[in-house]
Scaffold this motif. Structure first.
Motif, PDB file in Angstrom:
ATOM      1  N   ARG A   1      13.355  -0.953   0.557  1.00 32.42           N
ATOM      2  CA  ARG A   1      14.449  -0.476   0.962  1.00 32.42           C
ATOM      3  C   ARG A   1      15.141   0.456   0.504  1.00 32.42           C
ATOM      4  NH1 ARG A   1      17.312  -6.186   0.735  1.00 32.42           N
ATOM      5  NH2 ARG A   1      18.885  -5.778   2.499  1.00 32.42           N
ATOM      6  N   ASP A   2      14.743   0.684  -0.888  1.00 29.79           N
ATOM      7  CA  ASP A   2      15.496   2.019  -1.491  1.00 29.79           C
ATOM      8  C   ASP A   2      14.524   3.217  -1.047  1.00 29.79           C
ATOM      9  OD1 ASP A   2      16.955   0.298  -3.049  1.00 29.79           O
ATOM     10  OD2 ASP A   2      15.808   0.197  -4.745  1.00 29.79           O
ATOM     11  N   LEU A   3      13.261   3.203  -0.711  1.00 30.19           N
ATOM     12  CA  LEU A   3      12.567   4.146  -0.381  1.00 30.19           C
ATOM     13  C   LEU A   3      12.266   4.535   1.174  1.00 30.19           C
ATOM     14  CD1 LEU A   3       9.475   3.791  -2.583  1.00 30.19           C
ATOM     15  CD2 LEU A   3      11.415   5.469  -3.060  1.00 30.19           C
ATOM     16  N   CYS A   4      12.991   3.457   2.025  1.00 35.49           N
ATOM     17  CA  CYS A   4      12.868   3.601   3.183  1.00 35.49           C
ATOM     18  C   CYS A   4      13.918   4.670   3.925  1.00 35.49           C
ATOM     19  CB  CYS A   4      13.291   2.184   3.953  1.00 35.49           C
ATOM     20  SG  CYS A   4      12.907   2.325   5.833  1.00 35.49           S
TER      21      CYS A   4
ATOM     22  N   GLU B   1       9.891  -0.243  27.129  1.00 35.72           N
ATOM     23  CA  GLU B   1      11.393   0.304  26.932  1.00 35.72           C
ATOM     24  C   GLU B   1      11.467   1.183  26.039  1.00 35.72           C
ATOM     25  OE1 GLU B   1      14.247  -2.819  25.994  1.00 35.72           O
ATOM     26  OE2 GLU B   1      12.834  -3.628  24.143  1.00 35.72           O
ATOM     27  N   GLU B   2      12.661   2.094  26.056  1.00 33.57           N
ATOM     28  CA  GLU B   2      12.950   2.897  25.123  1.00 33.57           C
ATOM     29  C   GLU B   2      14.360   2.924  24.752  1.00 33.57           C
ATOM     30  OE1 GLU B   2       9.969   6.501  26.249  1.00 33.57           O
ATOM     31  OE2 GLU B   2      11.999   7.160  25.314  1.00 33.57           O
ATOM     32  N   PHE B   3      14.729   2.831  23.427  1.00 34.13           N
ATOM     33  CA  PHE B   3      16.338   2.710  23.377  1.00 34.13           C
ATOM     34  C   PHE B   3      16.538   3.426  21.977  1.00 34.13           C
ATOM     35  CE2 PHE B   3      14.558  -1.136  21.995  1.00 34.13           C
ATOM     36  CZ  PHE B   3      15.178  -1.337  20.763  1.00 34.13           C
ATOM     37  N   GLU B   4      17.989   3.892  21.858  1.00 38.68           N
ATOM     38  CA  GLU B   4      18.352   4.265  20.532  1.00 38.68           C
ATOM     39  C   GLU B   4      19.413   3.559  20.049  1.00 38.68           C
ATOM     40  OE1 GLU B   4      18.381   9.130  21.794  1.00 38.68           O
ATOM     41  OE2 GLU B   4      20.072   8.320  20.588  1.00 38.68           O
ATOM     42  N   GLY B   5      19.616   3.722  18.549  1.00 39.79           N
ATOM     43  CA  GLY B   5      20.406   2.856  17.716  1.00 39.79           C
ATOM     44  C   GLY B   5      20.274   3.390  16.430  1.00 39.79           C
ATOM     45  N   THR B   6      21.042   2.729  15.576  1.00 39.71           N
ATOM     46  CA  THR B   6      21.086   3.052  13.918  1.00 39.71           C
ATOM     47  C   THR B   6      20.367   1.729  13.247  1.00 39.71           C
ATOM     48  OG1 THR B   6      23.281   3.778  14.341  1.00 39.71           O
ATOM     49  CG2 THR B   6      22.382   3.392  12.324  1.00 39.71           C
ATOM     50  N   ALA B   7      19.117   2.098  12.453  1.00 38.69           N
ATOM     51  CA  ALA B   7      18.444   1.231  11.700  1.00 38.69           C
ATOM     52  C   ALA B   7      19.275   0.676  10.587  1.00 38.69           C
ATOM     53  CB  ALA B   7      17.343   2.230  11.029  1.00 38.69           C
ATOM     54  N   MET B   8      19.391  -0.587  10.617  1.00 45.23           N
ATOM     55  CA  MET B   8      20.269  -1.441   9.565  1.00 45.23           C
ATOM     56  C   MET B   8      19.456  -1.972   8.485  1.00 45.23           C
ATOM     57  SD  MET B   8      23.021  -0.964  11.280  1.00 45.23           S
ATOM     58  CE  MET B   8      24.117  -1.898  10.403  1.00 45.23           C
ATOM     59  N   ASP B   9      18.305  -2.607   8.747  1.00 43.08           N
ATOM     60  CA  ASP B   9      17.728  -3.230   7.671  1.00 43.08           C
ATOM     61  C   ASP B   9      16.267  -3.659   7.799  1.00 43.08           C
ATOM     62  OD1 ASP B   9      17.562  -4.485   4.975  1.00 43.08           O
ATOM     63  OD2 ASP B   9      19.127  -6.062   5.553  1.00 43.08           O
ATOM     64  N   ILE B  10      15.697  -3.932   6.875  1.00 40.99           N
ATOM     65  CA  ILE B  10      14.318  -4.402   6.839  1.00 40.99           C
ATOM     66  C   ILE B  10      14.395  -6.015   6.725  1.00 40.99           C
ATOM     67  CG2 ILE B  10      12.045  -4.294   5.906  1.00 40.99           C
ATOM     68  CD1 ILE B  10      12.844  -1.562   6.919  1.00 40.99           C
TER      69      ILE B  10
ATOM     70  N   ALA C   1       0.851  -1.190   0.005  1.00 42.65           N
ATOM     71  CA  ALA C   1      -0.027   0.081  -0.206  1.00 42.65           C
ATOM     72  C   ALA C   1       0.897   1.263  -0.299  1.00 42.65           C
ATOM     73  CB  ALA C   1      -1.035  -0.010   1.223  1.00 42.65           C
ATOM     74  N   ALA C   2       1.930   1.201   0.666  1.00 42.30           N
ATOM     75  CA  ALA C   2       2.789   2.309   0.907  1.00 42.30           C
ATOM     76  C   ALA C   2       3.507   2.422  -0.434  1.00 42.30           C
ATOM     77  CB  ALA C   2       3.920   2.057   2.044  1.00 42.30           C
ATOM     78  N   LEU C   3       3.883   1.443  -0.856  1.00 39.35           N
ATOM     79  CA  LEU C   3       4.540   1.388  -2.337  1.00 39.35           C
ATOM     80  C   LEU C   3       3.647   2.249  -3.439  1.00 39.35           C
ATOM     81  CD1 LEU C   3       6.737  -1.974  -2.532  1.00 39.35           C
ATOM     82  CD2 LEU C   3       7.459   0.481  -2.228  1.00 39.35           C
ATOM     83  N   SER C   4       2.578   1.753  -3.423  1.00 35.63           N
ATOM     84  CA  SER C   4       1.486   2.215  -4.529  1.00 35.63           C
ATOM     85  C   SER C   4       1.259   3.769  -4.102  1.00 35.63           C
ATOM     86  CB  SER C   4       0.185   1.554  -4.125  1.00 35.63           C
ATOM     87  OG  SER C   4       0.197   0.372  -3.930  1.00 35.63           O
ATOM     88  N   VAL C   5       1.078   4.363  -3.043  1.00 34.62           N
ATOM     89  CA  VAL C   5       0.961   5.438  -2.542  1.00 34.62           C
ATOM     90  C   VAL C   5       2.111   6.500  -3.249  1.00 34.62           C
ATOM     91  CG1 VAL C   5       0.630   7.453  -1.121  1.00 34.62           C
ATOM     92  CG2 VAL C   5      -0.765   5.334  -0.882  1.00 34.62           C
ATOM     93  N   SER C   6       3.220   5.998  -2.743  1.00 31.96           N
ATOM     94  CA  SER C   6       4.546   6.690  -3.223  1.00 31.96           C
ATOM     95  C   SER C   6       4.928   6.550  -4.823  1.00 31.96           C
ATOM     96  CB  SER C   6       5.784   5.734  -2.629  1.00 31.96           C
ATOM     97  OG  SER C   6       7.066   6.489  -3.074  1.00 31.96           O
ATOM     98  N   GLU C   7       4.345   5.610  -5.658  1.00 29.01           N
ATOM     99  CA  GLU C   7       4.407   5.685  -6.897  1.00 29.01           C
ATOM    100  C   GLU C   7       3.363   6.593  -7.709  1.00 29.01           C
ATOM    101  OE1 GLU C   7       7.011   3.793  -8.542  1.00 29.01           O
ATOM    102  OE2 GLU C   7       6.135   4.758 -10.484  1.00 29.01           O
ATOM    103  N   ALA C   8       2.023   6.410  -7.116  1.00 30.72           N
ATOM    104  CA  ALA C   8       1.123   7.318  -7.573  1.00 30.72           C
ATOM    105  C   ALA C   8       1.393   8.887  -7.603  1.00 30.72           C
ATOM    106  CB  ALA C   8      -0.378   6.930  -7.001  1.00 30.72           C
TER     107      ALA C   8
ATOM    108  N   GLN D   1      11.012  -8.755  -4.560  1.00 30.26           N
ATOM    109  CA  GLN D   1      11.214  -7.692  -5.280  1.00 30.26           C
ATOM    110  C   GLN D   1      10.713  -6.351  -4.468  1.00 30.26           C
ATOM    111  OE1 GLN D   1       8.710  -7.312  -8.697  1.00 30.26           O
ATOM    112  NE2 GLN D   1       8.357  -9.247  -8.397  1.00 30.26           N
ATOM    113  N   PHE D   2       9.385  -6.569  -3.968  1.00 31.68           N
ATOM    114  CA  PHE D   2       8.924  -5.421  -3.330  1.00 31.68           C
ATOM    115  C   PHE D   2       9.873  -4.890  -1.928  1.00 31.68           C
ATOM    116  CE2 PHE D   2       4.914  -7.445  -4.444  1.00 31.68           C
ATOM    117  CZ  PHE D   2       4.915  -6.715  -5.784  1.00 31.68           C
TER     118      PHE D   2
END
Ligand code: BTN
Length: 290
Positions: free
Chosen positions: A232-235, A249-258, A116-123, A226-227
């Motif tokens: 990932r390209d658009l994330c 809990e709450e914590f911080e870090g670096t987002a690595m992958d989906i 759904a998110a990909l469709s909106v982004s594309e449109a 493929q999606f």
């Protein structure tokens, strides 16, 4: 492409709206632009409603067919994720819910949110030349602010009664003064970011055309792989500093992958990697980071 600077919402007369090529929601206008087999072949359009997701759920419970769409010009009780409300002013956006009856496990609901998110982004890209990015899991971002949210709700019972409601809230022609002041810092619209007034009927049809194509590919072998690459390209979350606020809990870090399950991998400062299934993840540099 309609580049008029007129205003589709408050302040425009019917004549000036029509003169600018901006008409209200129109079931036939949407239908005429569809290239789908099921999505939008049955459409309900409401001037005002509580929530399109609630209406779609009621219709689904009553047995309405796969692909049925509920659209409203205004929602009085629009619902967001985590029990939040969703501001849905009259004439300003696309408030739309799609009823899906997947022939596969509803455990795939997170995949439906992704497409759904990909469709909106594309449109939106096709309409404006500007491409919204995706903040994990399902916020669309333009100009570092949120332009669209997706609320996917499921009912899992047995093969006959399983359904998924994909609710899309897209701020299209919203002006700054139509957002409550606390939202104006973090929310935006396509108009605010591009100066382009969009014909919502066309954009609805474009989203549904793209959504159905992606949906039909989901069931194919490796269909989701493929999606995942496109996601990932658009994330916009990946590679950035994030703050995760979970239930306990709450914590911080670096987002690595989906991952293939659409979860987010976050590397903490001590090197450990955590898999985030859900929760609020704010991203440094994007409005809402705390
Ligand atoms: C989010 O919190 O980001 C998700 C917002 C989803 C809003 C849409 S508007 C159409 C549909 N009907 C609702 O009540 N909610 C969704």
């Amino acid at each position: 492409m309609d580049k008029t600077k007129g205003r589709e919402g408050a302040g425009m007369t019917e004549e000036s709206r029509a003169g600018a090529g901006l008409t209200g929601l129109d079931r036939q206008a949407v239908s005429g632009l569809l290239r789908t087999r099921a999505f939008g072949r049955n459409i309900e359009v409401h001037e005002t409603i509580g929530s399109t997701n609630t209406r779609a759920r009621d219709l689904a419970m009553a047995g309405i067919p796969h692909g049925t769409v509920v659209i409203a010009d205004e929602q009085r009780e629009g619902r967001g994720r985590r029990g939040r409300s969703w501001v849905s002013p009259k004439g300003a956006g696309i408030w739309m819910s799609v009823v899906l009856r997947p022939g596969f496990k509803v455990a795939w609901a997170s995949r439906i949110t992704v497409i759904a998110a990909l469709s909106v982004s594309e449109a939106v890209y096709e309409a404006t030349g500007s491409r919204p990015m995706i903040k994990w899991p399902n916020d669309l971002i333009m100009g570092n602010k949120k332009v669209c949210g997706i609320l996917t709700e499921i009912r899992a019972c047995d093969a006959d009664t399983d359904f998924v409601i994909a609710g899309i809230g897209l701020n299209v022609n919203t002006h700054t003064d139509q957002f409550p002041s606390d939202l104006a810092r973090s929310a935006t619209s396509i108009y605010q970011e591009t100066g382009i007034h969009i014909d919502r009927n066309r954009l609805i049809a474009d989203i549904l055309n793209s959504f159905e194509t992606l949906y039909e590919n989901l069931a194919k072998p490796d269909g989701f792989a493929q999606f995942r690459m496109r996601y990932r390209d658009l994330c916009i979350t990946l590679g950035r500093r994030v703050r995760v606020c979970g239930a306990n809990e709450e914590f911080e870090g670096t987002a690595m992958d989906i991952t293939g399950e659409c979860t987010l991998l976050v590397k903490l400062d001590d090197g450990t990697v955590r898999e985030i299934l859900s929760g609020d993840v704010s991203v440094r540099g994007i409005a809402g980071y705390i």
